[in-house]
Write an enzyme that holds these catalytic residues in place. Structure first.
Site, PDB file in Angstrom:
ATOM      1  N   GLU A 142       0.825  -1.214   0.000  1.00 11.99           N
ATOM      2  CA  GLU A 142       0.000   0.000   0.000  1.00 11.99           C
ATOM      3  C   GLU A 142       0.862   1.268   0.000  1.00 11.99           C
ATOM      4  O   GLU A 142       0.433   2.317   0.472  1.00 11.99           O
ATOM      5  CB  GLU A 142      -0.952   0.016   1.206  1.00 11.99           C
ATOM      6  CG  GLU A 142      -1.862  -1.184   1.332  1.00 11.99           C
ATOM      7  CD  GLU A 142      -2.896  -1.323   0.202  1.00 11.99           C
ATOM      8  OE1 GLU A 142      -2.966  -0.433  -0.674  1.00 11.99           O
ATOM      9  OE2 GLU A 142      -3.616  -2.337   0.205  1.00 11.99           O
ATOM     10  N   HIS A 168      -2.580   1.473   8.660  1.00 11.12           N
ATOM     11  CA  HIS A 168      -3.663   0.696   8.045  1.00 11.12           C
ATOM     12  C   HIS A 168      -3.798  -0.651   8.734  1.00 11.12           C
ATOM     13  O   HIS A 168      -2.792  -1.329   8.969  1.00 11.12           O
ATOM     14  CB  HIS A 168      -3.345   0.500   6.557  1.00 11.12           C
ATOM     15  CG  HIS A 168      -4.208  -0.510   5.874  1.00 11.12           C
ATOM     16  ND1 HIS A 168      -5.588  -0.389   5.798  1.00 11.12           N
ATOM     17  CD2 HIS A 168      -3.913  -1.681   5.239  1.00 11.12           C
ATOM     18  CE1 HIS A 168      -6.078  -1.431   5.133  1.00 11.12           C
ATOM     19  NE2 HIS A 168      -5.077  -2.231   4.790  1.00 11.12           N
ATOM     20  N   HIS A 188      -6.867  -4.143   9.692  1.00  8.17           N
ATOM     21  CA  HIS A 188      -8.083  -4.869   9.315  1.00  8.17           C
ATOM     22  C   HIS A 188      -8.903  -5.196  10.563  1.00  8.17           C
ATOM     23  O   HIS A 188      -9.051  -6.372  10.908  1.00  8.17           O
ATOM     24  CB  HIS A 188      -7.726  -6.170   8.590  1.00  8.17           C
ATOM     25  CG  HIS A 188      -6.934  -6.013   7.330  1.00  8.17           C
ATOM     26  ND1 HIS A 188      -6.254  -7.048   6.726  1.00  8.17           N
ATOM     27  CD2 HIS A 188      -6.720  -4.913   6.534  1.00  8.17           C
ATOM     28  CE1 HIS A 188      -5.662  -6.625   5.619  1.00  8.17           C
ATOM     29  NE2 HIS A 188      -5.913  -5.325   5.484  1.00  8.17           N
ATOM     30  N   GLU A 233     -17.156   9.793  23.523  1.00 11.93           N
ATOM     31  CA  GLU A 233     -15.795  10.204  23.196  1.00 11.93           C
ATOM     32  C   GLU A 233     -15.579  10.380  21.689  1.00 11.93           C
ATOM     33  O   GLU A 233     -14.695  11.127  21.268  1.00 11.93           O
ATOM     34  CB  GLU A 233     -14.784   9.149  23.689  1.00 11.93           C
ATOM     35  CG  GLU A 233     -14.455   9.217  25.159  1.00 11.93           C
ATOM     36  CD  GLU A 233     -13.852  10.558  25.538  1.00 11.93           C
ATOM     37  OE1 GLU A 233     -14.571  11.350  26.182  1.00 11.93           O
ATOM     38  OE2 GLU A 233     -12.703  10.810  25.198  1.00 11.93           O
ATOM     39  N   HIS A 251     -12.692  -4.205   3.658  1.00 12.26           N
ATOM     40  CA  HIS A 251     -11.237  -4.368   3.717  1.00 12.26           C
ATOM     41  C   HIS A 251     -10.650  -3.897   5.059  1.00 12.26           C
ATOM     42  O   HIS A 251     -10.143  -4.699   5.818  1.00 12.26           O
ATOM     43  CB  HIS A 251     -10.581  -3.633   2.538  1.00 12.26           C
ATOM     44  CG  HIS A 251      -9.094  -3.778   2.492  1.00 12.26           C
ATOM     45  ND1 HIS A 251      -8.384  -3.840   1.317  1.00 12.26           N
ATOM     46  CD2 HIS A 251      -8.165  -3.862   3.476  1.00 12.26           C
ATOM     47  CE1 HIS A 251      -7.090  -3.973   1.593  1.00 12.26           C
ATOM     48  NE2 HIS A 251      -6.935  -3.979   2.893  1.00 12.26           N
TER      49      HIS A 251
HETATM   50  O1  2HA Z   1      -1.557  -7.203   3.198  1.00 16.86           O
HETATM   51  O2  2HA Z   1      -3.265  -4.920   4.319  1.00 16.86           O
HETATM   52  O3  2HA Z   1      -4.074  -3.807   2.091  1.00 16.86           O
HETATM   53  C1  2HA Z   1      -1.342  -5.874   3.442  1.00 16.86           C
HETATM   54  C2  2HA Z   1      -2.611  -5.158   3.338  1.00 16.86           C
HETATM   55  C3  2HA Z   1      -3.068  -4.743   2.008  1.00 16.86           C
HETATM   56 ZN    ZN Z   2      -5.203  -4.150   3.969  1.00 19.42          ZN
END
Ligand code: 2HA
Ligand code: ZN
Length: 279
Positions: free
Chosen positions: A113, A136, A138, A166, A207
Site C-alpha cells: 500500500e 492501516h 483490518h 468520546e 477491507h
Molecule cells: O496485506 O493490508 O491492504 C497488506 C494489506 C493490504
Molecule cells: Zn489491507
C-alpha cells in the site's frame, strides 16, 4: 538500529497485532521521519541503493525519508526482527521514485500500500506538518459494519459517533468512506488521500481502515476508538436493527459547545427512522 523511533514503531506493531487487527501479513505502517531522526542513523543508510518507481507522484515529499513496513511482512514479526520486516526509504527529488536505504535485509519491497501511504502523507504534510504517521489495519468490527451500513460517510460517522460520547471528541471531522476497490495501487490511494485532506479516518469497504496521527499513540488510539465503537454497534445490531434510545443531534451540539469542537452539521441530520443505518 536502536533508537526511540524504532521502539515506538515496534510497539504499535506488537500491540496492534495483539488486538487481532493484523492476521498474516495484513495491515501496514508508515512514518515521515524528522531530520534529526534521519541524522541519528545517517551512517547506516545506503544511499547507493537503486531508485524504483512509485505508483503515483508525491512531489511535496521530495527527498524525505520514511520508515515503512515491508510488503508481505507480518506485523507480529517486527518485534522479533526489525531489520527483516521494516525499511527506511527515501523519495527522490521529484517525488516519482524511492529507494530502500536501510532494512528489509532479506530482500523485499515496502508495503503493497505504498502509494496510499505516500499520497496520504503528502496531503497530511500540507494540512499539518506534524501529522507524520499513517496506519492501516483490518479491525473486524469496523469491516463487518461495511456489509450492513450504506456506502455513505455521513451515515457511517453518525452511527459510530452515537455509540460512544468520546467519538465526536476524538474525531470531530468524522469518517470518510471508500467503496470497495482493488487495493494496492494508485486509484485507491487517490481516493483515500482525498479524505485525508480534512479527516483522520478513512474506511475501505470490505477491507479495513486507514488513520493518521501526529505520533504512533495518536494513530493507534484513533483506530482503537473507532473499532471499539464499531464493536458496540455490532453488539447492538445483533440484538436489534433499531435503537430505542440514542444521542440526539442536539446532544452532539451540546458536546460541541462544551468541548469547543466544530461538528459539521451534515452529520447531525434529523433521522426519519429509528432503523440503524437509515437517515
Ligand atoms: O496485506 O493490508 O491492504 C497488506 C494489506 C493490504
Ligand atoms: Zn489491507
Amino acid at each position: 538500529m536502536k533508537t526511540e523511533l524504532v521502539s515506538s514503531f515496534t510497539r504499535i506493531c506488537t500491540e496492534a497485532y495483539q488486538q487481532g487487527w493484523h492476521e498474516r501479513n495484513g495491515g501496514n505502517l508508515s512514518y515521515r521521519m524528522r531530520e534529526k531522526e534521519v541524522e541519528e542513523v545517517r551512517d547506516l543508510l545506503n544511499e547507493e541503493a537503486k531508485w524504483q518507481d512509485i505508483d503515483g507522484c508525491v512531489p511535496k515529499l521530495a527527498n524525505e525519508y520514511f520508515m515503512v513496513t515491508g510488503s508481505g511482512k507480518y506485523m507480529k514479526n517486527v518485534q522479533r526482527d526489525f531489520a527483516d520486516n521494516v525499511a527506511i526509504i527515501r523519495v527522490n527529488e521529484d517525488g516519482t521514485k524511492y529507494k530502500i536505504v536501510w532494512g528489509l535485509v532479506n530482500g523485499g519491497r515496502p508495503t503493497s500500500e505504498l502509494s496510499s501511504h505516500l499520497m496520504n502523507l503528502e496531503v497530511l504534510k500540507q494540512r499539518d506538518d506534524g501529522l507524520r504517521v499513517v496506519y492501516h489495519a483490518h479491525p473486524a468490527n469496523t469491516v463487518a459494519l461495511t456489509f450492513v451500513l450504506p456506502v455513505d460517510g455521513e451515515v457511517f460517522t453518525r452511527e459510530i459517533w452515537e455509540m460512544e460520547t468520546e467519538c465526536p471528541v476524538v474525531f470531530p471531522q468524522g469518517i470518510g468512506v471508500v467503496p470497495w476497490m482493488v487495493p494496492g495501487g494508485k486509484e485507491i490511494g487517490i481516493k483515500t488521500a482525498e479524505i485525508m485532506k480534512r479527516q483522520n479516518v478513512a474506511i475501505w469497504y470490505h477491507h479495513g481502515m486507514f488513520v493518521c496521527g501526529h505520533d504512533f499513540d495518536e494513530a493507534y488510539g484513533l483506530m482503537e476508538t473507532v473499532e471499539k465503537a464499531a464493536e458496540m454497534l455490532v453488539k447492538v445490531m445483533s440484538m436489534s436493527d433499531r435503537k430505542l434510545n440514542t444521542v440526539t443531534p442536539e446532544g452532539f451540539r451540546q458536546i460541541a459547545r462544551q468541548y469547543h469542537l466544530q461538528l459539521d452539521e451534515r452529520y447531525l441530520y434529523e433521522k426519519k427512522s429509528d432503523k440503524i443505518g437509515e437517515r
